[in-house]
Design a protein around this motif. Structure first.
Motif, PDB file in Angstrom:
ATOM      1  N   ASN A   1    -115.993   1.438 -31.176  1.00  0.00           N
ATOM      2  CA  ASN A   1    -117.370   1.615 -31.571  1.00  0.00           C
ATOM      3  C   ASN A   1    -118.037   0.241 -31.527  1.00  0.00           C
ATOM      4  O   ASN A   1    -117.492  -0.708 -32.091  1.00  0.00           O
ATOM      5  N   PRO A   2    -119.115   0.022 -30.872  1.00  0.00           N
ATOM      6  CA  PRO A   2    -119.988   1.011 -30.269  1.00  0.00           C
ATOM      7  C   PRO A   2    -119.541   1.505 -28.898  1.00  0.00           C
ATOM      8  O   PRO A   2    -120.077   2.480 -28.391  1.00  0.00           O
TER       9      PRO A   2
ATOM     10  N   SER B   1    -113.869  -1.869 -28.211  1.00  0.00           N
ATOM     11  CA  SER B   1    -114.499  -2.768 -29.183  1.00  0.00           C
ATOM     12  C   SER B   1    -114.207  -2.281 -30.600  1.00  0.00           C
ATOM     13  O   SER B   1    -113.718  -1.182 -30.816  1.00  0.00           O
TER      14      SER B   1
ATOM     15  N   LEU C   1    -116.182  -2.255 -34.411  1.00  0.00           N
ATOM     16  CA  LEU C   1    -117.336  -2.530 -35.252  1.00  0.00           C
ATOM     17  C   LEU C   1    -116.834  -2.785 -36.663  1.00  0.00           C
ATOM     18  O   LEU C   1    -116.060  -1.998 -37.209  1.00  0.00           O
TER      19      LEU C   1
ATOM     20  N   ASN D   1    -123.104  -6.660 -39.879  1.00  0.00           N
ATOM     21  CA  ASN D   1    -122.360  -5.925 -38.857  1.00  0.00           C
ATOM     22  C   ASN D   1    -121.963  -6.894 -37.762  1.00  0.00           C
ATOM     23  O   ASN D   1    -122.749  -7.751 -37.365  1.00  0.00           O
ATOM     24  N   THR D   2    -120.727  -6.749 -37.282  1.00  0.00           N
ATOM     25  CA  THR D   2    -120.276  -7.563 -36.164  1.00  0.00           C
ATOM     26  C   THR D   2    -119.398  -6.707 -35.263  1.00  0.00           C
ATOM     27  O   THR D   2    -118.831  -5.713 -35.698  1.00  0.00           O
ATOM     28  N   VAL D   3    -119.296  -7.082 -34.008  1.00  0.00           N
ATOM     29  CA  VAL D   3    -118.481  -6.350 -33.043  1.00  0.00           C
ATOM     30  C   VAL D   3    -117.488  -7.325 -32.421  1.00  0.00           C
ATOM     31  O   VAL D   3    -117.856  -8.438 -32.036  1.00  0.00           O
ATOM     32  N   ARG D   4    -116.219  -6.896 -32.354  1.00  0.00           N
ATOM     33  CA  ARG D   4    -115.174  -7.681 -31.678  1.00  0.00           C
ATOM     34  C   ARG D   4    -114.615  -6.834 -30.544  1.00  0.00           C
ATOM     35  O   ARG D   4    -114.547  -5.626 -30.650  1.00  0.00           O
ATOM     36  N   THR D   5    -114.198  -7.497 -29.497  1.00  0.00           N
ATOM     37  CA  THR D   5    -113.552  -6.770 -28.408  1.00  0.00           C
ATOM     38  C   THR D   5    -112.072  -6.611 -28.712  1.00  0.00           C
ATOM     39  O   THR D   5    -111.447  -7.465 -29.342  1.00  0.00           O
TER      40      THR D   5
END
Length: 66
Positions: free
Chosen positions: A34-35, A39, A41, A60-64
């Motif tokens: 997600n998203p 990834s 979230l 909010n942060t996104v990591r691969t």
């Protein structure tokens, strides 16, 4: 600080996770794929009281994952 993706604190099955440090209540949720697929979230909310008033900061942060 960057945790390894395998760290228990980033395990989606442990949602929600929570710690309290020096009067700050920190809650986070992890959502894999997600998203987008591949990834992660991470939603963090920090709550505390200042001069008797509740305060809150969302992040909010996104990591691969790869």
């Amino acid at each position: 600080l960057t945790l390894p993706l395998s760290d228990a604190w980033l395990d989606e099955t442990n949602n929600p996770q929570q710690v309290t440090v020096n009067g700050y209540n920190i809650t986070w949720n992890v959502f894999n794929d997600n998203p987008v697929t591949g990834s992660m979230l991470i939603r963090v909310v920090v709550n505390w009281s200042e001069r008797g008033q509740p305060k809150v900061v969302p992040l909010n942060t996104v990591r691969t994952l790869i």
